[in-house]
Design a protein around this motif. Structure first.
Motif, PDB file in Angstrom:
ATOM      1  N   ASP A  31     -20.408  23.745 -29.210  1.00 61.68           N
ATOM      2  CA  ASP A  31     -21.628  23.500 -29.755  1.00 61.68           C
ATOM      3  C   ASP A  31     -21.675  22.374 -30.866  1.00 61.68           C
ATOM      4  O   ASP A  31     -22.492  21.679 -31.133  1.00 61.68           O
ATOM      5  N   HIS A  32     -20.461  22.415 -31.705  1.00 61.86           N
ATOM      6  CA  HIS A  32     -20.212  21.381 -32.654  1.00 61.86           C
ATOM      7  C   HIS A  32     -19.973  20.064 -32.003  1.00 61.86           C
ATOM      8  O   HIS A  32     -20.192  19.007 -32.741  1.00 61.86           O
ATOM      9  N   HIS A  82     -16.271  25.679 -45.680  1.00 50.72           N
ATOM     10  CA  HIS A  82     -15.970  25.564 -44.262  1.00 50.72           C
ATOM     11  C   HIS A  82     -15.706  24.034 -44.037  1.00 50.72           C
ATOM     12  O   HIS A  82     -16.333  23.420 -44.484  1.00 50.72           O
ATOM     13  N   LEU A 105     -28.870  18.985 -36.895  1.00 48.40           N
ATOM     14  CA  LEU A 105     -29.409  20.255 -37.146  1.00 48.40           C
ATOM     15  C   LEU A 105     -28.549  20.677 -38.447  1.00 48.40           C
ATOM     16  O   LEU A 105     -27.318  20.270 -38.689  1.00 48.40           O
ATOM     17  N   THR A 123     -24.616  32.492 -32.181  1.00 45.32           N
ATOM     18  CA  THR A 123     -25.850  31.837 -32.361  1.00 45.32           C
ATOM     19  C   THR A 123     -26.897  32.416 -31.040  1.00 45.32           C
ATOM     20  O   THR A 123     -26.422  32.910 -30.285  1.00 45.32           O
ATOM     21  N   CYS A 150     -22.578  25.199 -46.916  1.00 43.20           N
ATOM     22  CA  CYS A 150     -21.371  25.640 -46.086  1.00 43.20           C
ATOM     23  C   CYS A 150     -20.228  25.004 -46.142  1.00 43.20           C
ATOM     24  O   CYS A 150     -19.141  25.263 -45.941  1.00 43.20           O
ATOM     25  N   LEU A 151     -20.593  23.558 -46.462  1.00 46.00           N
ATOM     26  CA  LEU A 151     -19.243  22.647 -46.223  1.00 46.00           C
ATOM     27  C   LEU A 151     -18.469  22.689 -47.468  1.00 46.00           C
ATOM     28  O   LEU A 151     -17.365  22.209 -47.565  1.00 46.00           O
ATOM     29  N   CYS A 189     -26.749  23.353 -40.478  1.00 54.52           N
ATOM     30  CA  CYS A 189     -25.784  24.555 -40.096  1.00 54.52           C
ATOM     31  C   CYS A 189     -26.796  25.884 -39.775  1.00 54.52           C
ATOM     32  O   CYS A 189     -26.476  26.482 -38.749  1.00 54.52           O
ATOM     33  N   LYS A 199     -20.264  25.574 -21.145  1.00 54.40           N
ATOM     34  CA  LYS A 199     -20.485  26.603 -22.107  1.00 54.40           C
ATOM     35  C   LYS A 199     -20.622  28.084 -21.462  1.00 54.40           C
ATOM     36  O   LYS A 199     -20.168  29.133 -21.653  1.00 54.40           O
ATOM     37  N   TYR A 203     -16.454  21.794 -40.371  1.00 54.18           N
ATOM     38  CA  TYR A 203     -17.421  21.692 -39.203  1.00 54.18           C
ATOM     39  C   TYR A 203     -16.443  21.752 -37.974  1.00 54.18           C
ATOM     40  O   TYR A 203     -16.022  20.607 -37.630  1.00 54.18           O
ATOM     41  N   ILE A 241     -15.098  23.821 -31.454  1.00 57.58           N
ATOM     42  CA  ILE A 241     -16.323  24.567 -30.917  1.00 57.58           C
ATOM     43  C   ILE A 241     -17.135  23.714 -30.329  1.00 57.58           C
ATOM     44  O   ILE A 241     -17.728  22.511 -30.636  1.00 57.58           O
ATOM     45  N   CYS A 246     -28.551  26.792 -36.526  1.00 57.85           N
ATOM     46  CA  CYS A 246     -27.955  27.733 -35.270  1.00 57.85           C
ATOM     47  C   CYS A 246     -27.439  29.293 -36.165  1.00 57.85           C
ATOM     48  O   CYS A 246     -27.570  29.995 -35.242  1.00 57.85           O
ATOM     49  N   HIS A 247     -26.889  29.102 -37.085  1.00 53.75           N
ATOM     50  CA  HIS A 247     -26.041  30.210 -37.588  1.00 53.75           C
ATOM     51  C   HIS A 247     -27.090  31.585 -38.571  1.00 53.75           C
ATOM     52  O   HIS A 247     -26.335  32.436 -38.452  1.00 53.75           O
ATOM     53  N   ARG A 280     -21.771  34.569 -36.919  1.00 56.05           N
ATOM     54  CA  ARG A 280     -20.696  33.518 -36.223  1.00 56.05           C
ATOM     55  C   ARG A 280     -21.694  33.228 -34.877  1.00 56.05           C
ATOM     56  O   ARG A 280     -21.784  31.950 -34.605  1.00 56.05           O
ATOM     57  N   HIS A 323     -26.522  17.514 -31.972  1.00 52.06           N
ATOM     58  CA  HIS A 323     -26.241  18.633 -32.917  1.00 52.06           C
ATOM     59  C   HIS A 323     -26.120  18.258 -34.373  1.00 52.06           C
ATOM     60  O   HIS A 323     -26.059  19.237 -35.440  1.00 52.06           O
TER      61      HIS A 323
HETATM   62  C1  HEC Z   1     -25.941  23.818 -32.361  1.00 50.48           C
HETATM   63  C2  HEC Z   1     -25.787  25.173 -32.943  1.00 50.48           C
HETATM   64  C3  HEC Z   1     -24.505  24.999 -34.223  1.00 50.48           C
HETATM   65  C4  HEC Z   1     -24.691  24.329 -35.339  1.00 50.48           C
HETATM   66  C5  HEC Z   1     -25.701  23.210 -35.593  1.00 50.48           C
HETATM   67  C6  HEC Z   1     -23.546  24.610 -36.047  1.00 50.48           C
HETATM   68  N1  HEC Z   1     -22.970  25.631 -35.362  1.00 50.48           N
HETATM   69 FE1  HEC Z   1     -21.064  26.501 -36.148  1.00 50.48          FE
HETATM   70  N2  HEC Z   1     -20.741  27.734 -34.501  1.00 50.48           N
HETATM   71  C7  HEC Z   1     -21.838  27.293 -33.385  1.00 50.48           C
HETATM   72  C8  HEC Z   1     -21.165  28.390 -32.217  1.00 50.48           C
HETATM   73  C9  HEC Z   1     -22.027  28.777 -30.815  1.00 50.48           C
HETATM   74  C10 HEC Z   1     -20.013  29.011 -32.912  1.00 50.48           C
HETATM   75  C11 HEC Z   1     -19.046  29.674 -31.977  1.00 50.48           C
HETATM   76  C12 HEC Z   1     -19.535  31.253 -31.893  1.00 50.48           C
HETATM   77  C13 HEC Z   1     -18.720  31.922 -31.122  1.00 50.48           C
HETATM   78  O1  HEC Z   1     -17.558  32.008 -31.193  1.00 50.48           O
HETATM   79  O2  HEC Z   1     -19.277  32.744 -30.313  1.00 50.48           O
HETATM   80  C14 HEC Z   1     -19.804  28.369 -34.063  1.00 50.48           C
HETATM   81  C15 HEC Z   1     -18.816  28.570 -34.841  1.00 50.48           C
HETATM   82  C16 HEC Z   1     -18.624  28.230 -36.280  1.00 50.48           C
HETATM   83  C17 HEC Z   1     -17.727  28.848 -37.079  1.00 50.48           C
HETATM   84  C18 HEC Z   1     -16.337  29.762 -36.890  1.00 50.48           C
HETATM   85  C19 HEC Z   1     -15.328  28.567 -36.302  1.00 50.48           C
HETATM   86  C20 HEC Z   1     -14.027  28.892 -36.051  1.00 50.48           C
HETATM   87  O3  HEC Z   1     -13.258  27.964 -35.978  1.00 50.48           O
HETATM   88  O4  HEC Z   1     -13.719  30.262 -36.252  1.00 50.48           O
HETATM   89  C21 HEC Z   1     -17.849  28.434 -38.266  1.00 50.48           C
HETATM   90  C22 HEC Z   1     -17.204  28.426 -39.671  1.00 50.48           C
HETATM   91  C23 HEC Z   1     -18.967  27.567 -38.364  1.00 50.48           C
HETATM   92  N3  HEC Z   1     -19.322  27.230 -36.982  1.00 50.48           N
HETATM   93  C24 HEC Z   1     -19.656  26.766 -39.301  1.00 50.48           C
HETATM   94  C25 HEC Z   1     -20.494  25.799 -39.086  1.00 50.48           C
HETATM   95  C26 HEC Z   1     -20.978  24.878 -40.129  1.00 50.48           C
HETATM   96  C27 HEC Z   1     -20.467  24.660 -41.496  1.00 50.48           C
HETATM   97  C28 HEC Z   1     -22.199  24.094 -39.619  1.00 50.48           C
HETATM   98  C29 HEC Z   1     -22.815  22.784 -40.290  1.00 50.48           C
HETATM   99  C30 HEC Z   1     -22.132  21.714 -40.711  1.00 50.48           C
HETATM  100  C31 HEC Z   1     -22.243  24.635 -38.272  1.00 50.48           C
HETATM  101  N4  HEC Z   1     -21.304  25.542 -37.955  1.00 50.48           N
HETATM  102  C32 HEC Z   1     -23.174  24.051 -37.320  1.00 50.48           C
HETATM  103  C33 HEC Z   1     -22.993  26.837 -33.495  1.00 50.48           C
HETATM  104  C34 HEC Z   1     -23.418  26.019 -34.248  1.00 50.48           C
END
Ligand code: HEC
Ligand code: HEC
Ligand code: HEC
Ligand code: HEC
Ligand code: HEC
Ligand code: HEC
Ligand code: HEC
Length: 369
Positions: A175-176, A167, A184, A283, A163-164, A186, A354, A169, A173, A189-190, A281, A181
């Motif tokens: 949750d981030h 994208h 975990l 979770t 992913c990285l 990615c 949240k 992190y 967000i 959750c995703h 997107r 977390h």
């Molecule tokens: C604990 C759960 C969780 C983890 C672990 C997680 N995410 Fe997310 N992520 C979310 C949530 C919840 C959203 C927002 C969803 C929404 O908008 O409804 C999100 C949003 C995103 C988005 C859209 C963000 C944006 O700015 O538009 C990206 C890209 C993303 N995550 C990438 C990652 C990546 C890469 C990792 C690992 C390095 C990661 N996520 C780990 C829960 C997580």
């Protein structure tokens, strides 16, 4: 005018390249010929290089070949890659549809094709490549037009792009932002769902029975195949070799003889970390992970719905890790679960934030209507 002079030489270069381009039209599928120009792809023609990591072959050896030493040769040979044309019908990067002829679970999930039960009564719905599928949500990258090759370079065997590499992190967000977390992966959750088979079942057919029974089950030459339960469900989590929370999948397999000499033998009690191609997107909710024992295979005896031992199985639950082993990884322990599922003030603070966010999003939507 200046612009035209700039474009012209580029245009000429392009035409020249195309003229000297690939002679492959789809009917000249001699792999050796391809290699006279694409010599760097020679690995595909070495014995089973596409299977360089060979996880599947090893699994078959450890399980089925205990009861039938030629199982792999008889039943799995057809899936091996032997020619460039297995993937290339044109001089182009192959589309995902080509790959899922063979990658019927991890790969087909990318297109939103979930697994169906083996029994003939479930062989309906969407049919692609001679197989029936359950319609599920496709991977978000499929929806943005990405092919398998955008992450996987070929011949396979190198790690896919993570992913990285595409994208960041995002700290915006909620949750981030939660420190723990970071433990975990990615996809914990995703990944939206996974095609999990709980207890694949092989029945060895005697000659007498072959002709008459089990006509509703999927048949291989000498076996009927079934599964106790096939679920396209939210991912189950374990911990990988780096101790990070990650999706795991069951490789639980049973075997019986129709002559009754061996019944419900557990050939594989294994789980394995894997990568579900079901990235979305959105979770699961906080509670889907923080108040959900089944997600970590920690189901309690009294919460069971299916009493497997009453069905003659040597295990009591598909959702309790005490009955299983895991390869190069570990199950989440009771202790770990109790720690992160405790509803501490810290948790409540994030949780309320949240809920507020979700409420605001709903309100914004309502206003727009
Ligand atoms: C604990 C759960 C969780 C983890 C672990 C997680 N995410 Fe997310 N992520 C979310 C949530 C919840 C959203 C927002 C969803 C929404 O908008 O409804 C999100 C949003 C995103 C988005 C859209 C963000 C944006 O700015 O538009 C990206 C890209 C993303 N995550 C990438 C990652 C990546 C890469 C990792 C690992 C390095 C990661 N996520 C780990 C829960 C997580
Ligand atoms: C005479 C040399 C030659 C032979 C033989 C040849 N190719 Fe090519 N191939 C090329 C060249 C040059 C290109 C790149 C030019 C272009 O884009 O058209 C190319 C492009 C390709 C591409 C697309 C690459 C991309 O980036 O989109 C694929 C896939 C491919 N060839 C597969 C094959 C296969 C499979 C065979 C055998 C059936 C084959 N080629 C035989 C010269 C050859
Ligand atoms: C003719 C059948 C076939 C086709 C078509 C095919 N594969 Fe495979 N693939 C295999 C087999 C067999 C393996 C080895 C699996 C194993 O041993 O774990 C494999 C392994 C892989 C692996 C490594 C898996 C691992 O366990 O590490 C990746 C990644 C992969 N394939 C991607 C693709 C992609 C992408 C395409 C389409 C461009 C594709 N495959 C097309 C049969 C095929
Ligand atoms: C298992 C499926 C599969 C097989 C078999 C396969 N390819 Fe490919 N090929 C791909 C995928 C996916 C890509 C795009 C990803 C990449 O560039 O590595 C690709 C890309 C290419 C490219 C263009 C990009 C590059 O890496 O140069 C060429 C040329 C090519 N393949 C030729 C061949 C030849 C020649 C053979 C047979 C010796 C072959 N391929 C066998 C799946 C396959
Ligand atoms: C967004 C990136 C991405 C796309 C697109 C993608 N994959 Fe993957 N795939 C991965 C990652 C990451 C892994 C984890 C293993 C690794 O790192 O190599 C993986 C693993 C796999 C595996 C091995 C599964 C296992 O755990 O044993 C197979 C087979 C596979 N992919 C096939 C495919 C096929 C077929 C397609 C297209 C239908 C596809 N992939 C599209 C990123 C991707
Ligand atoms: C090869 C590059 C690549 C890889 C690897 C990749 N992505 Fe993406 N991702 C994209 C592109 C391109 C899009 C669509 C454009 C966009 O919205 O950013 C996208 C879209 C997304 C979205 C939706 C973003 C939104 O704004 O709605 C999420 C969430 C996401 N990816 C998460 C992940 C996660 C998690 C992984 C690893 C499991 C991953 N991606 C791996 C390229 C990639
Ligand atoms: C995909 C599953 C998943 C989702 C969704 C998720 N969490 Fe977590 N969360 C975990 C796991 C697993 C840990 C334990 C990580 C560790 O400590 O190693 C954790 C840790 C935490 C912690 C630290 C707990 C401690 O050890 O004290 C807090 C606080 C937390 N999460 C809050 C939330 C909130 C609030 C949400 C929803 C906005 C949420 N989580 C969504 C899986 C999840």
């Amino acid at each position: 005018m200046k612009k035209f002079f700039l474009i012209l030489p580029i245009l000429l270069l392009y035409v020249e390249a195309a003229a000297a381009g690939c002679p492959f039209t789809g009917d000249t599928a001699e792999s050796a010929q391809c290699l006279s120009c694409h010599s760097e792809k020679a690995d595909f023609l070495k014995d089973n290089q596409h299977a360089a990591r060979g996880g599947r072959a090893e699994f078959i050896k450890e399980t089925f070949e205990k009861i039938d030493k030629d199982f792999g040769e008889k039943n799995c040979g057809g899936r091996r890659v032997s020619a460039c044309a297995d993937c290339h019908q044109k001089p182009e990067i192959p589309e995902a549809e080509v790959c899922i002829k063979c990658h019927t679970k991890l790969g087909a999930d990318y297109l939103g094709y979930g697994a169906r039960d083996y029994h003939s009564r479930y062989q309906r719905g969407i049919s692609v490549g001679g197989k029936y599928w359950m319609k599920m949500l496709p991977d978000i990258h499929r929806e943005s037009g990405m092919a398998c090759g955008d992450c996987h370079s070929m011949p396979a065997g190198n790690k896919a792009k993570g992913c990285l590499s595409c994208h960041s992190y995002s700290p915006e967000i909620l949750d981030h932002q939660i420190e723990n977390h970071k433990n975990l992966n990615c996809e914990a959750c995703h990944a939206a769902w996974a095609p999990n088979e709980y207890g694949v079942y092989f029945i060895k057919l005697t000659d007498k029975i072959k002709a008459m029974q089990f006509d509703k089950l999927k048949r291989m030459d000498e076996y009927a195949v079934s599964a106790f339960s096939v679920l396209n469900e939210p991912v189950v989590l374990g911990k990988d070799a780096q101790n990070r929370y990650t999706p795991i999948r069951p490789l639980i397999t049973f075997f019986s003889d129709t002559d009754g000499s061996r019944e419900n033998v557990m050939l594989s009690d294994k789980w394995k970390p894997f990568y579900p191609h079901t990235i979305r997107r959105e979770t699961v909710t906080c509670e889907g992970c923080h108040s959900n024992r089944r997600k970590y295979l920690l189901e309690k005896g009294e919460d069971r719905i299916f009493l497997l031992e009453k069905d003659g199985l040597p295990i009591g639950s598909f959702h309790n890790s005490s009955y299983f082993s895991i390869e190069n990884a570990s199950f989440v322990t009771e202790e770990e679960y109790l720690r992160f599922s405790a509803k501490t003030p810290g948790y409540a603070k994030w949780y309320i934030q949240k809920i507020e966010q979700m409420k605001n999003a709903v309100d914004r939507n309502a206003e727009r209507r």
